[in-house]
Write an enzyme that holds these catalytic residues in place. Structure first.
Site, PDB file in Angstrom:
ATOM      1  N   GLN A 150       2.095  -6.128   5.900  1.00  0.00           N
ATOM      2  CA  GLN A 150       2.334  -5.695   4.474  1.00  0.00           C
ATOM      3  C   GLN A 150       3.765  -6.191   4.042  1.00  0.00           C
ATOM      4  OE1 GLN A 150       1.030  -1.915   3.041  1.00  0.00           O
ATOM      5  NE2 GLN A 150      -0.459  -1.859   4.208  1.00  0.00           N
ATOM      6  N   GLU A 175      -6.021  -9.184   4.079  1.00  0.00           N
ATOM      7  CA  GLU A 175      -5.083  -8.264   5.070  1.00  0.00           C
ATOM      8  C   GLU A 175      -4.947  -9.360   6.243  1.00  0.00           C
ATOM      9  OE1 GLU A 175      -5.467  -4.256   5.659  1.00  0.00           O
ATOM     10  OE2 GLU A 175      -6.196  -3.621   3.643  1.00  0.00           O
ATOM     11  N   TYR A 209      -6.473  -8.927  11.920  1.00  0.00           N
ATOM     12  CA  TYR A 209      -5.186  -8.549  12.462  1.00  0.00           C
ATOM     13  C   TYR A 209      -4.856  -9.054  13.933  1.00  0.00           C
ATOM     14  CZ  TYR A 209      -3.903  -5.338   8.615  1.00  0.00           C
ATOM     15  OH  TYR A 209      -3.941  -4.762   7.353  1.00  0.00           O
ATOM     16  N   GLU A 240       0.651  -0.951   0.080  1.00  0.00           N
ATOM     17  CA  GLU A 240       0.062   0.138   0.062  1.00  0.00           C
ATOM     18  C   GLU A 240       0.833   1.331  -0.074  1.00  0.00           C
ATOM     19  OE1 GLU A 240      -2.698   0.100   3.421  1.00  0.00           O
ATOM     20  OE2 GLU A 240      -3.593   2.196   2.759  1.00  0.00           O
ATOM     21  N   ASN A 269     -12.142  -1.506  -0.423  1.00  0.00           N
ATOM     22  CA  ASN A 269     -11.301  -1.979   0.562  1.00  0.00           C
ATOM     23  C   ASN A 269     -12.039  -1.356   1.984  1.00  0.00           C
ATOM     24  OD1 ASN A 269      -8.825  -2.690   2.192  1.00  0.00           O
ATOM     25  ND2 ASN A 269      -9.125  -0.615   2.902  1.00  0.00           N
ATOM     26  N   GLU A 270     -12.455  -2.339   2.917  1.00  0.00           N
ATOM     27  CA  GLU A 270     -13.034  -1.983   3.823  1.00  0.00           C
ATOM     28  C   GLU A 270     -13.980  -1.102   4.018  1.00  0.00           C
ATOM     29  OE1 GLU A 270     -10.019  -1.157   7.231  1.00  0.00           O
ATOM     30  OE2 GLU A 270      -9.350  -3.204   7.027  1.00  0.00           O
TER      31      GLU A 270
END
Ligand code: AHR
Length: 539
Positions: A388, A338, A285, A53, A212-213
């Protein structure tokens, strides 16, 4: 009773020379049985995907150094990174975000680099960025755009996965981006523009993320609103002879209402609505929010994080079940685009490297146990992208100016690539669980061994994680209905659970190879706090 590893191996070998092979369970405290007759699904190489990103040090200083840089580069792309990635068989790279994606106009990133506009980066307003000097991390120079990303993917042999902007652009912008990437040579003005930028042939981009999200930074939609946006963006999207793999913005961790709401709303218009959805993106996460940064933790915090990482498996099962309420044939795959650890700030190697952290053995074990979870769910998960790649959360590389080093995570991906394309097999693991937090009254437990197995013709790969910070796991390994002829072992371990690589000590953590000759069943002592790969040839 806990035998020393050398003593244990000597005893096993000596026994094998003079007396019949050890009986099942003898001298072992654990047992792993691999079941070749219980296949789960082919392990898609895409489970080992990466994510990049425009945030902190990922693109600028990480991937992109520029053609005129003193840092060795291939047309502006960091050479050491390309060489590192070539060792991993990277299948796919997601770009340009993350939250950045829903602020990005792809047109800003094409054409002569000297003429590209400078924009305010999505992350410029993050409180941490207020404290750092202005630079490309705050003011996006657009030096790395679509053509540079495609070149990066080609250099490392990976497929591109492009995340489109749903929050601040429109469906026609997505159509045009697809046309720029995929329309045939000479057939559209955008194909001409691509040719003018040096790439006459189409790129053939197959994977497109639609936002995204979208429940948060990507538009703050409700599931109903997002389902309607998704339809608007993808209906009659130009395909140019490809069967595009469209990926919708899925839930944050355990947000089942988002999954259910979206699937119900999409399907409400008719059963065929799911035909244009290839993947459902889950983000998870495991963090240490409020509990310290990457390299400074207690043994209890070591176990707590591994336990949190393990939560990936129920999340996959539960979202899969909810998706199945509407997608009864399970045509749509989960895409965990992610995942990784997320620690408190404090170890970033340069001030502007937002969310930069230094991965230790703890992060390596999280990576390994997560990849094992993906393998064990190869029938459900179609792609995964670790967050990432470089200078960021659960990264594989750290780089700043002329300095470059691989992290323990790099070695996990290097060891696990042996699974790519194999048939995932069910395995039974019986090992004493770890108890922790007795001193603090937490009194929790974690499994004692976990892993995944895959078979490619007669070559069997087994990867195992021993989370126990102090004890080896003396293990008998059997393959039901087959015998093991040879076994090559590669182990990532370190006496210090905090061990990590740095520019000053680049080889503090690296794997070691050993061989073992099985006598009947295989016996192996998995070192404390370790990741092990065993490559076996079956008779
Ligand atoms: O990976 C960092 C950020 O985490 C991404 O931009 C966003 O999608 C997620 O919240």
């Amino acid at each position: 009773m806990s035998l020393g590893r050398r003593e244990f191996l000597q005893k096993s070998a000596a026994a094998a020379l003079t007396v019949p092979p050890p009986r099942a369970g003898q001298a072992a405290d654990s047992r792993v049985t691999i079941l070749p007759d219980e296949p789960i699904g082919i392990i898609s190489p895409n489970l080992h995907g990466q994510f990049t990103e425009h945030i902190g040090g990922v693109i600028y200083d990480g991937v992109w150094v520029g053609e005129s840089s003193a840092v060795p580069n291939i047309g502006g792309i960091r050479k050491d990174l390309v060489e590192g990635l070539r060792k991993l068989n990277v299948p796919v790279v997601r770009w340009p975000g993350g939250c950045f994606a829903d602020s990005y106009d792809w047109r800003d990133g094409i054409g002569p680099r000297s003429k590209r506009p400078r924009r305010t980066n999505f992350w410029a307003n993050h409180p941490q960025m207020q404290k750092v000097p202005d630079g490309p991390q705050k003011y996006e120079p657009n030096q790395f755009g679509t053509d540079e990303f495609m070149r990066f993917c080609r250099l490392i042999g990976a497929q591109p996965y492009v995340a489109a902007n749903v929050r601040s652009l429109t469906p026609i912008d997505l159509d045009h981006w697809v046309a720029y990437c995929n329309s045939p040579k000479g057939m559209t003005s955008l194909a001409d523009a691509r040719a003018g930028n040096g790439h006459a042939e189409p790129y053939g981009v197959l994977y497109w993320g639609v936002g995204n999200e979208s429940w948060g930074c990507g538009g703050n939609f409700t599931p109903l609103e997002y389902a309607s946006e998704y339809r608007r963006f993808i209906t009659w999207i130009p395909e140019y002879g490809l069967d595009l793999r469209l990926i919708a913005s899925g839930p944050n961790g355990g947000d089942f209402a988002w999954t259910r709401g979206f699937f119900e709303a999409l399907r409400a218009k008719g059963p065929d609505q799911l035909d244009d959805l290839w993947g459902w993106a889950l983000h998870y996460y495991c963090g240490t929010a409020g509990k310290g940064q990457a390299i400074d933790f207690t043994v209890q915090e070591w176990y707590e994080l591994l336990k949190k990482a393990n939560h990936m498996e129920p999340l996959i099962h539960q979202h899969w079940a909810v998706m199945g309420e509407e997608d009864t044939e399970h045509k749509v795959k989960l895409v965990v685009d992610e995942w990784g650890t997320w620690h408190e700030p404090g170890t970033e190697i340069a001030p502007a490297f937002l969310f930069g952290q230094v991965p230790t053995m703890r992060d390596a074990l999280v990576s390994a146990l997560t990849l094992d979870i993906f393998h064990r769910n190869a029938d459900k998960v179609g792609m995964a992208n670790v967050a990432q790649l470089i200078n960021n959360l659960n990264c594989l590389f750290l780089a700043h100016e002329n300095h470059f080093v691989v992290t323990p995570n790099f070695y996990v991906f290097e060891m696990y690539k042996a699974h790519q394309g194999g048939q995932s097999l069910r395995l039974l693991v019986d090992a004493p669980p770890v108890s922790y937090g007795v001193d603090t009254g937490t009194n929790a437990t974690l499994w004692g061994l976990a892993g995944s197995a895959s078979l490619n013709e007669k070559r069997l790969v087994l990867t195992m994680v021993n989370p126990n910070a102090a004890d080896e796991r003396h293990t008998e390994i059997a393959v039901r209905g087959a015998s093991i002829k040879t076994c090559r072992v590669r182990t990532l371990a370190n006496a210090d659970i905090h061990a990590h690589n740095s520019f000053a000590e680049p080889n503090a953590v690296e794997p070691k190879n050993e061989d073992t000759t099985p006598h009947g069943n295989l016996f192996w002592s998995f070192r404390p706090a370790s990741v092990t790969r065993m490559e076996m040839d079956l008779a």
